[in-house]
Design an enzyme around this catalytic site. Structure first.
Site, short mmCIF file in Angstrom:
data_model
loop_
_atom_site.label_atom_id
_atom_site.label_comp_id
_atom_site.label_asym_id
_atom_site.label_seq_id
_atom_site.Cartn_x
_atom_site.Cartn_y
_atom_site.Cartn_z
N CYS A 195 0.80 -1.22 0.00
CA CYS A 195 0.00 0.00 0.00
C CYS A 195 0.83 1.27 0.00
O CYS A 195 0.31 2.36 -0.21
CB CYS A 195 -0.93 0.01 1.21
SG CYS A 195 -1.61 -1.61 1.63
N GLU A 230 -3.09 4.90 13.36
CA GLU A 230 -2.71 6.12 12.64
C GLU A 230 -3.06 7.36 13.45
O GLU A 230 -2.29 8.33 13.49
CB GLU A 230 -3.39 6.16 11.27
CG GLU A 230 -2.93 7.34 10.43
CD GLU A 230 -3.43 7.31 8.99
OE1 GLU A 230 -2.96 8.12 8.18
OE2 GLU A 230 -4.31 6.47 8.66
N HIS A 277 -9.61 1.10 -1.34
CA HIS A 277 -8.15 0.97 -1.25
C HIS A 277 -7.58 0.44 -2.56
O HIS A 277 -7.76 -0.73 -2.90
CB HIS A 277 -7.80 0.02 -0.10
CG HIS A 277 -6.36 0.09 0.32
ND1 HIS A 277 -5.37 0.64 -0.47
CD2 HIS A 277 -5.74 -0.32 1.45
CE1 HIS A 277 -4.22 0.56 0.16
NE2 HIS A 277 -4.41 -0.02 1.33
N PHE A 301 1.07 -3.22 4.03
CA PHE A 301 1.30 -4.55 4.56
C PHE A 301 2.81 -4.82 4.56
O PHE A 301 3.50 -4.50 3.60
CB PHE A 301 0.61 -5.60 3.68
CG PHE A 301 -0.78 -5.96 4.12
CD1 PHE A 301 -1.48 -5.16 5.00
CD2 PHE A 301 -1.39 -7.11 3.65
CE1 PHE A 301 -2.76 -5.48 5.40
CE2 PHE A 301 -2.67 -7.46 4.05
CZ PHE A 301 -3.36 -6.65 4.92
#
Length: 436
Positions: free
Chosen positions: A185, A336, A362, A421
């Protein structure tokens, strides 16, 4: 200026997302709070616990593909087709074709190749010959595979992680440095960041940077289903992605592509290119914690954000908006949030933070690029895109997430987060056209 003092500006960008076939249409849909998520069309998802995704309209891709590069079509996966369109949009704005020294133009893209379709796998299965009745023992009938064309050699090529970079370099005659990044990502943001480093180090004057992904195949999708990372409880497809909301329970997988044309400030000015924004700073890190989870204290995210701000030679309180990674998973969003508080302290309470993934889903390797582009477009329009589907506050997520409606706000410095990931983190500190 040379080396690390070289400024890096943005002279073009393009995108394909589930919300639109270019940057303007994507941003226009997002500012209205629309969702690009729906029931999967590319395969039958009926028996899967997650049946939704963000898919790009086939007509948008086909309508923008041009005949000049048709010789490369056989090498182009769906993701690469979208990438070529996004680069074409960006190149047109930046007038990339006018750059005469092609050896000073490089390409850096985040991409992971495409998974094979089930139909492709079924074509080769008949050529597996079990031994002694044991399906796990035996060998392939290579002669049959070759003579009957059951295995398409292009399937091998299209699975390679460097196919997007190779095709784009060839399609747009970019003869400089070529970098293929497959960091999950974070890939799209890392491609932009590494491009900045190459330009600062005078290894290139111009870089085509970004990312693409087309993971909506049964084989690719099933892996994330088995990881239980995808959303499984939702009332409608459009309300499924709900970053920072207490009822979030997984992310929505999507496809797309985003491309930026980056140049040294001197190079852009010398040729009279319009400057859309600037990459002020870049920070990257590794959690070195676990393959599928962020560090529970967000240490890698903290380090990457701090590095990006320091690289931009700014103080944390000069950042005016954060384009969050915001996946809509329970762990990511709270971690986050914690990391943002660690980096920004009291300033975090005043910072707008929002997630484009609430509307786009995503897009994996494309996410960092697409979201950085939308962040720059937001600065150009003096608007901050919302986090839609935000209805239930979570005590672990207690920042200003720009809930449900676009906010009109002039701002000039944005931080765009991408956490992948494997614990790969990339953060971009971006400046609007006023900075440049």
């Amino acid at each position: 200026m040379a080396g690390s003092d070289r400024r890096v500006v943005i002279t073009g960008y393009g995108a394909m997302t589930p919300l639109g076939g270019d940057v303007a249409s994507t941003f226009d849909a997002a500012r209205e709070g629309r969702s690009g998520i729906d029931v999967i069309r590319r395969f039958d998802p009926d028996r899967l616990p997650c049946r939704i995704a963000g898919e790009v309209d086939d007509a948008w891709i086909a309508s923008q593909e041009n005949g000049a590069g048709r010789r490369l079509d056989k090498f182009s996966t769906r993701g690469v087709r979208m990438m070529r369109v996004a680069v074409s949009q960006a190149a047109r704005t930046a007038r990339l074709g006018e750059v005469s020294e092609r050896k000073r133009i490089g390409v850096a893209l985040g991409s992971h190749g495409d998974h094979p379709d089930v139909e492709e796998l079924l074509r080769i299965f008949p050529y597996w010959k079990p031994a002694n009745g044991d399906p796990l023992q035996g060998g392939w009938d290579i002669t049959g595979l070759k003579s009957r064309g059951a295995y398409d050699l292009m399937t091998f090529f299209r699975r390679k992680s460097d196919v997007a970079t190779s095709v784009v370099a060839l399609d747009f005659d970019c003869q400089g440095p070529m970098v293929s990044i497959c960091s999950a990502c974070a890939a799209g943001a890392q491609a932009i960041g590494e491009s900045v480093r190459l330009i600062r180090d005078a290894k290139a004057d111009v870089m085509v940077a970004g990312g693409c992904e087309a993971p909506i195949t049964y084989v690719g999708f099933l892996g994330f289903v088995l990881l239980t990372a995808l959303v499984e409880r939702y009332e409608t497809p459009q309300s499924a992605s709900r970053p920072f909301d207490r009822r979030r329970n997984g992310f929505v997988m999507s496809e797309g592509a985003g491309a930026m044309i980056l140049e040294s400030y001197e190079h852009a000015r010398a040729r009279g290119a319009d400057i859309l924004g600037e990459v002020l700073g870049y920070g990257d890190s590794s959690d070195a914690f676990r393959i599928t989870d962020m560090h529970p204290r967000g240490l890698g995210a903290v380090f990457a954000m701090k590095k990006a701000i320091e690289d931009a030679r700014l103080a944390p309180d000069q950042v005016e908006y954060i384009n969050a990674h915001g996946t809509s998973t329970p762990k990511n969003d709270s971690t986050e949030t914690r990391a943002i508080k660690e980096v920004f302290g009291a300033h975090a309470e005043k910072l707008p933070v929002s997630s484009n993934k609430s509307m786009i889903g995503h897009t994996i390797g494309a996410a960092g690029a697409v979201e950085a582009i939308l962040a720059v477009e937001g600065m150009r329009r003096s608007e901050i895109l919302p986090t839609i589907n935000y209805q239930n506050s979570d005590p672990k997520c207690d920042l200003d997430y720009v809930p449900n409606e676009t906010r009109v706000l002039a701002h000039r410095v944005t931080l765009s987060n991408s956490f992948g990931f494997g614990g790969q983190n990339a953060c971009l500190c971006l400046g609007g056209p006023e900075i440049a």
